[in-house]
Every structure is written in structure tokens, then in C-alpha cells.
Scaffold this motif. Sequence first.
Motif, PDB file in Angstrom:
ATOM      1  N   THR A  51       0.841  -1.191   0.000  1.00 24.03           N
ATOM      2  CA  THR A  51       0.000   0.000   0.000  1.00 24.03           C
ATOM      3  C   THR A  51       0.877   1.242   0.000  1.00 24.03           C
ATOM      4  O   THR A  51       1.912   1.284   0.661  1.00 24.03           O
ATOM      5  N   THR A  52       0.437   2.232  -0.736  1.00 23.79           N
ATOM      6  CA  THR A  52       1.049   3.557  -0.690  1.00 23.79           C
ATOM      7  C   THR A  52      -0.089   4.569  -0.809  1.00 23.79           C
ATOM      8  O   THR A  52      -1.258   4.208  -0.770  1.00 23.79           O
ATOM      9  N   TYR A  53       0.256   5.816  -0.983  1.00 19.68           N
ATOM     10  CA  TYR A  53      -0.793   6.817  -1.132  1.00 19.68           C
ATOM     11  C   TYR A  53      -0.348   7.908  -2.094  1.00 19.68           C
ATOM     12  O   TYR A  53       0.839   8.095  -2.369  1.00 19.68           O
ATOM     13  N   VAL A  54      -1.359   8.598  -2.622  1.00 18.81           N
ATOM     14  CA  VAL A  54      -1.144   9.791  -3.437  1.00 18.81           C
ATOM     15  C   VAL A  54      -1.735  10.951  -2.653  1.00 18.81           C
ATOM     16  O   VAL A  54      -2.914  10.906  -2.260  1.00 18.81           O
ATOM     17  N   ALA A  55      -0.935  11.985  -2.398  1.00 22.79           N
ATOM     18  CA  ALA A  55      -1.401  13.184  -1.704  1.00 22.79           C
ATOM     19  C   ALA A  55      -1.743  14.230  -2.755  1.00 22.79           C
ATOM     20  O   ALA A  55      -0.924  14.551  -3.615  1.00 22.79           O
ATOM     21  N   ILE A  56      -2.968  14.754  -2.688  1.00 16.35           N
ATOM     22  CA  ILE A  56      -3.421  15.774  -3.635  1.00 16.35           C
ATOM     23  C   ILE A  56      -3.569  17.072  -2.848  1.00 16.35           C
ATOM     24  O   ILE A  56      -4.292  17.125  -1.843  1.00 16.35           O
ATOM     25  N   ASP A  57      -2.861  18.099  -3.298  1.00 16.59           N
ATOM     26  CA  ASP A  57      -2.886  19.412  -2.647  1.00 16.59           C
ATOM     27  C   ASP A  57      -3.362  20.454  -3.636  1.00 16.59           C
ATOM     28  O   ASP A  57      -2.883  20.512  -4.769  1.00 16.59           O
ATOM     29  N   ALA A  58      -4.307  21.305  -3.188  1.00 14.30           N
ATOM     30  CA  ALA A  58      -4.780  22.433  -3.994  1.00 14.30           C
ATOM     31  C   ALA A  58      -4.613  23.691  -3.158  1.00 14.30           C
ATOM     32  O   ALA A  58      -4.890  23.694  -1.966  1.00 14.30           O
ATOM     33  N   ILE A  59      -4.164  24.755  -3.816  1.00 11.08           N
ATOM     34  CA  ILE A  59      -3.933  26.007  -3.089  1.00 11.08           C
ATOM     35  C   ILE A  59      -4.726  27.118  -3.753  1.00 11.08           C
ATOM     36  O   ILE A  59      -4.621  27.366  -4.948  1.00 11.08           O
ATOM     37  N   SER A  60      -5.549  27.780  -2.964  1.00 11.16           N
ATOM     38  CA  SER A  60      -6.278  28.960  -3.412  1.00 11.16           C
ATOM     39  C   SER A  60      -6.592  29.770  -2.174  1.00 11.16           C
ATOM     40  O   SER A  60      -7.695  29.731  -1.651  1.00 11.16           O
ATOM     41  N   ALA A  62      -6.379  29.183   0.728  1.00  7.27           N
ATOM     42  CA  ALA A  62      -6.301  28.188   1.806  1.00  7.27           C
ATOM     43  C   ALA A  62      -5.825  26.885   1.176  1.00  7.27           C
ATOM     44  O   ALA A  62      -5.984  26.661  -0.027  1.00  7.27           O
ATOM     45  N   LEU A  63      -5.266  26.027   1.973  1.00  8.99           N
ATOM     46  CA  LEU A  63      -4.745  24.764   1.455  1.00  8.99           C
ATOM     47  C   LEU A  63      -5.818  23.696   1.577  1.00  8.99           C
ATOM     48  O   LEU A  63      -6.388  23.488   2.644  1.00  8.99           O
ATOM     49  N   TYR A  64      -6.099  23.018   0.461  1.00  4.30           N
ATOM     50  CA  TYR A  64      -7.025  21.891   0.448  1.00  4.30           C
ATOM     51  C   TYR A  64      -6.203  20.637   0.184  1.00  4.30           C
ATOM     52  O   TYR A  64      -5.334  20.644  -0.689  1.00  4.30           O
ATOM     53  N   GLN A  65      -6.497  19.608   0.916  1.00  2.81           N
ATOM     54  CA  GLN A  65      -5.710  18.394   0.807  1.00  2.81           C
ATOM     55  C   GLN A  65      -6.615  17.174   0.866  1.00  2.81           C
ATOM     56  O   GLN A  65      -7.628  17.172   1.556  1.00  2.81           O
ATOM     57  N   ASP A  66      -6.213  16.115   0.125  1.00  2.00           N
ATOM     58  CA  ASP A  66      -6.892  14.829   0.218  1.00  2.00           C
ATOM     59  C   ASP A  66      -5.867  13.735  -0.079  1.00  2.00           C
ATOM     60  O   ASP A  66      -4.798  14.002  -0.642  1.00  2.00           O
ATOM     61  N   THR A  67      -6.199  12.524   0.303  1.00  2.00           N
ATOM     62  CA  THR A  67      -5.295  11.394   0.115  1.00  2.00           C
ATOM     63  C   THR A  67      -6.059  10.258  -0.547  1.00  2.00           C
ATOM     64  O   THR A  67      -7.186   9.957  -0.152  1.00  2.00           O
TER      65      THR A  67
END
Length: 181
Positions: A51-60, A62-67
Motif C-alpha cells: 500500500t502507498t498513497y497519493v497526496a493531492i494538494d490544492a492552493i487557493s 487556503a490549502l485543500y488536501q486529500d489522500t
Amino acid sequence: GSSSSFNVTTNFNWTAVTNDPWISINPASNNGSSTVTVTANSDNPFNVERTTYVAIDAISGALYQDTVYVIQEGSQKSLPVSPTNINIGFTSGSNDQINITSNTNWNVTNPVNRLSVSQSNGVNDGVIIVTALSDNLSGANRTASLTFSSTGLIDQTVYITQIDGSTPTFEVSVDTVFVDN
């Protein structure tokens, strides 16, 4: 390698990253919504999932993050051995090797006391050296078999012949050979 996809729905710039080299991400960044494909760059060499993960970051502002977690199935357990037939010389100390290409735990059973094996169990790949512990001057070839086993797999057998040395022979087929220029 195999791949799977997920969607990123946003009106922001975003990036997707992983720390594991066995997967790649495409696209790894975008401005706005996109379908992201995760591809396994290699087969999983183990018989358990990884198992691994992908981190998704969006910046506008404020920082939005999901995994997103990525799970790759484990490979099928295997226990190939080669060669499956070996011949060793008639003298004590004569030996040969058996190659094990495996991705699991294994054991080897040696039912005779005139042969030794360099190890009786292992994990994953290995090399076993089979050695004669006594001369064979019996008048006949001596045979034995080693059994390689692993839970849940069909046993693999290697047949060993120690040649007879009681009547040594030496013969050359011709006295002279000719070769062209």
C-alpha cells in the motif's frame, strides 16, 4: 503495469505526489478538474499486498488536501527449483547446486545421510549446495530425492544421482581429428 484512475474536481491548481517509486501519477498537476491515472511501474514481488498513497494538494488562499490510497495485490506464491536432476561424482565432497527462485518461505527435506544440503530452509531466492558425504564404490549409481515445500504450494522434487566409481572408465573416441583452415 496495471493502472487505475480517480477524479479531482476543483477550480484550483493542484498537485498529486507520492513517495513510492513503484507507482507513477499522470497528470501529476493541473489547473482545474481532471482524471488522474495511477500506474504500477513494477509487479509486486511479494505475496502480500502493498500500500502507498497519493497526496493531492490544492492552493487557493487556503490549502485543500486529500489522500488516495493505492493498493497493489500480492503476487502468487511460487517455488520453482532448477535443475530437477543432478549428477554428482563418486568421491566424497562431490557437489552440485540447486537454484531456488521463490517469493515465499520454503523448506527442503533430505531423507538420506550420505548427502548434505547447505541449508534446510529459506525465504525467497536461494542456492542449495548438495554434497556427497561418502565415496560411492557400491557397484551401482546411488539415487536420492530432495523435496522442496512451502505451505499452499505443490512440493518440488530434485533427483540426485551419485555415480558409481567402483569401475572407473576412461575412453576417447578417436586418436586424431582434422580441422579446416
